[in-house]
Design an enzyme around this catalytic site. Structure first.
Site, short mmCIF file in Angstrom:
data_model
loop_
_atom_site.label_atom_id
_atom_site.label_comp_id
_atom_site.label_asym_id
_atom_site.label_seq_id
_atom_site.Cartn_x
_atom_site.Cartn_y
_atom_site.Cartn_z
N GLU A 161 6.88 87.92 -37.93
CA GLU A 161 5.53 88.43 -37.76
C GLU A 161 4.52 87.30 -37.88
OE1 GLU A 161 5.96 93.01 -39.39
OE2 GLU A 161 5.47 91.45 -40.84
N CYS A 174 -2.20 83.34 -39.11
CA CYS A 174 -1.22 83.17 -40.18
C CYS A 174 0.16 83.11 -39.55
CB CYS A 174 -1.34 84.32 -41.17
SG CYS A 174 -0.24 84.18 -42.60
N CYS A 181 12.80 84.70 -46.03
CA CYS A 181 12.28 83.64 -46.90
C CYS A 181 13.37 83.13 -47.82
CB CYS A 181 11.11 84.15 -47.73
SG CYS A 181 10.27 82.84 -48.68
N CYS A 185 9.97 85.37 -54.75
CA CYS A 185 8.78 85.66 -55.55
C CYS A 185 8.66 87.17 -55.75
CB CYS A 185 7.54 85.11 -54.85
SG CYS A 185 7.60 83.31 -54.59
N CYS A 188 5.94 89.44 -53.90
CA CYS A 188 5.78 89.25 -52.45
C CYS A 188 6.77 90.11 -51.68
CB CYS A 188 5.97 87.78 -52.11
SG CYS A 188 5.82 87.41 -50.34
N CYS A 413 -1.96 89.47 -47.29
CA CYS A 413 -1.22 88.44 -48.00
C CYS A 413 -0.11 89.06 -48.84
CB CYS A 413 -2.18 87.66 -48.90
SG CYS A 413 -1.39 86.35 -49.84
#
Length: 438
Positions: A161, A174, A181, A185, A188, A413
Site C-alpha cells: 500500500e 507515503c 515488515c 512494533c 503498529c 500512521c
C-alpha cells in the site's frame, strides 16, 4: 521461493499482557502494578526482534527499466544490441520519457525511432505496479493497493500500500519499502503482518510513478492547482527502510534526480525504527532528511513498543543521530513519538524526552495513536497531548501534533496492512466504528 524460513510472530498471549496503567511511571504505585510492569518487560523481552522473509523477488521475463540507474539502463541496451555509440543518447531519451513525461509504453516515446521502439518493446518494459484498489478518505487522503509483478507464475502476487496526503501547501506520498515488515512494533498494524520480501528499487520508484499517473501529475499536464501535486516523499509506509538499504538508496537517488522526478532531498524523509549501522550510511549515501521512530524514553518500555531496541538501545541510537551527516538547525532530525494513553504520555516522559535530545538538532512529531482492529492501545486524551506538546515547545523544540489523516480507510500512521492479509468483516466493522467516534 516460498517458505524458505518461518517468520516468527507475536503471540496473542504476549499482546494480552498489555496493561496501560502499569506502563505509566507516575501512576505505578501499588505492588500489583509493579508486578504487571515487570510482566510487560518480560513480554517485550520475549518478542522476536526481526522476522525472516518468506519469499524472494523473481524478476519477470521482460524486465522494467523503472528503478534502474543510467548505467544499468545502458547495460540493458547493450544486452539487446544497441550500439555503444548510441547508448548515452538513448539513455538520456529514455530517462526523460520515463521520469519527466511518465511514459507507460515505448510507443509513447516519439523522439525515438520506430525501429528502436520496436526493439525496446521486444525485450523490455516501463511497467510499474498495478493498482488493484483505490480508497479515498473523507479528508481527501488516497490509499492505493498495488500488485507487484513476479516472474514466478506459481507465486501469489505480492501487494503493498501507498498513501497520498494532500495539504494546502504540499502533497505527501507515503511509500512502502517491504511487503510486510521485518519488525514487530507492538502498536503498529503493519508489525502484525508477516515479512514476505523486500521491494526492489523499481517497485519503490514505481509507487511515486503510480501516484503521478493517478493524479495526472506529470510534466506538461494540467493539475487542479497548476503545480505539482506530489511534492514530498516519506519512507513511512510498510516495512523498515534500513533493512532494505540498497534498494531504498537506489530508488531515492532516482526520485531526487534533477533531470527526472526531481523531488529535492530536503523534501524526502526516511523514517527508521533505529537500525543504527545504516543511519550514518543514509546520510552519506542518500542525503535525505531523517526521522526516528522513538516512542519511548526508557529502554524497558521501548523494548516492548519497538523490540529492535534490544539490539540497538536508545543510547546507541541517539549517538548515531548526533553523528548523522549534514544535520543542523536547518536540517533537523524528526523524532516521532506516538501518544499512547497511560503508557508513554506523562509529563515525566516529556521531561526525559527533552533531556535525552539535548545537543541534537531535533524536532518532535507527536502522533495521536491511530487505532486498528485488535489493538490493546488507546490514543492519549487530547488535553494530555496538548500538555505534553506545550512542555516540549517551552523547552525550545518544535513539537507539532500530526493531524490524523485517512483513519476511515486504514491509511493513517501505523495502520497500513496489505490486502494479502485481508481484514475480517468484524475487523472492518470495528474500523468503521473507530472512525465514527474520532
Amino acid at each position: 521461493m516460498r517458505d524458505a524460513a518461518k517468520a516468527p510472530v507475536l503471540k496473542d498471549e504476549d499482546q494480552s499482557l498489555l496493561n496501560r496503567d502499569a506502563m505509566n511511571p507516575v501512576s505505578a504505585e501499588t505492588n500489583s502494578t509493579s508486578e504487571t510492569t515487570n510482566a510487560h518487560v518480560a513480554a517485550g523481552a520475549n518478542a522476536p526482534l526481526e522476522k525472516i522473509a518468506l519469499e524472494t523477488y523473481v524478476p519477470p521475463a521482460k524486465p522494467s527499466l523503472v528503478g534502474l540507474s543510467r548505467a544499468e539502463i545502458a547495460e540493458q541496451l547493450g544486452a539487446i544490441g544497441v550500439a555503444p555509440a548510441q547508448r548515452k543518447m538513448r539513455v538520456q531519451q529514455l530517462w526523460h520519457w520515463i521520469y519527466v513525461r511518465g511514459a507507460k509504453s515505448f510507443e509513447e516515446m516519439t523522439s525515438i525511432s520506430k525501429e528502436m521502439r520496436a526493439q525496446l518493446d521486444q525485450h523490455l518494459t516501463v511497467a510499474r505496479p498495478e493498482v488493484v484498489a483505490e480508497q479515498v478518505s473523507n479528508d481527501g487522503t488516497r490509499k492505493w493497493l498495488l500488485r507487484l509483478p513476479s516472474g514466478d507464475s506459481m507465486e501469489k502476487a505480492h501487494e503493498v500500500e501507498c498513501v497520498y496526503i494532500p495539504e494546502t501547501d504540499r502533497g505527501t506520498l507515503c511509500v512502502s519499502s517491504q511487503v510486510g515488515c521485518t519488525l514487530n512494533c507492538s502498536f503498529c498494524h503493519t508489525g502484525t503482518q508477516r515479512l514476505v520480501r523486500n521491494l526492489t528499487a523499481g517497485e519503490i520508484v514505481g509507487q511515486i510513478m503510480v501516484a503521478r499517473d493517478r493524479l495526472n501529475d506529470w510534466a506538461g499536464r494540467v493539475t487542479p492547482t497548476g503545480s505539482r501535486l506530489v511534492t514530498n516523499v516519506v519512507m513511512m509506509g510498510m516495512g523498515e527502510p534500513l533493512y532494505n538499504f540498497e534498494a531504498v538508496r537506489d530508488a531515492l537517488l532516482i526520485v531526487a534526480d534533477n533531470e527526472g522526478i526531481g523531488i529535492s532531498r530536503r523534501r524526502i524523509t526516511l523514517s527508521t525504527s533505529g537500525v543504527v549501522p545504516n543511519i550514518i550510511r543514509t546520510g552519506d549515501e542518500i542525503g535525505v532528511m531523517l526521522a526516528i521512530s522513538l516512542h519511548a524514553v526508557r529502554d524497558e518500555l521501548r523494548n516492548e513498543l519497538v523490540p529492535l531496541n534490544r539490539k540497538y538501545p536508545i543510547a546507541e541510537l541517539l549517538q548515531a543521530c548526533r553523528e548523522y551527516p549534514g544535520s543542523s538547525n536547518a536540517r533537523r532530525i524528526t523524532f516521532e513519538y506516538v501518544m499512547l494513553k497511560d503508557v508513554n504520555d506523562s509529563l515525566e516522559d516529556a521531561k526525559l524526552l527533552v533531556k535525552m535530545l539535548k545537543g541534537i538538532p531535533a524536532k518532535i512529531n507527536l502522533i495521536p495513536f491511530n487505532p486498528w482492529p485488535g489493538t490493546r492501545y488507546e490514543c492519549s486524551d487530547w488535553d494530555q497531548i496538548e500538555k505534553f506538546s506545550e512542555y516540549i515547545f517551552n523547552a525550545g523544540y518544535s513539537s507539532p501534533v500530526r493531524t490524523p489523516r485517512g483513519r476511515d480507510i486504514l491509511a493513517a500512521c501505523g495502520q497500513l496492512k496489505s490486502e494479502t492479509e485481508k481484514l475480517s468483516v468484524r475487523e472492518r466493522q470495528a474500523l468503521r466504528a473507530m472512525a465514527m467516534t474520532d
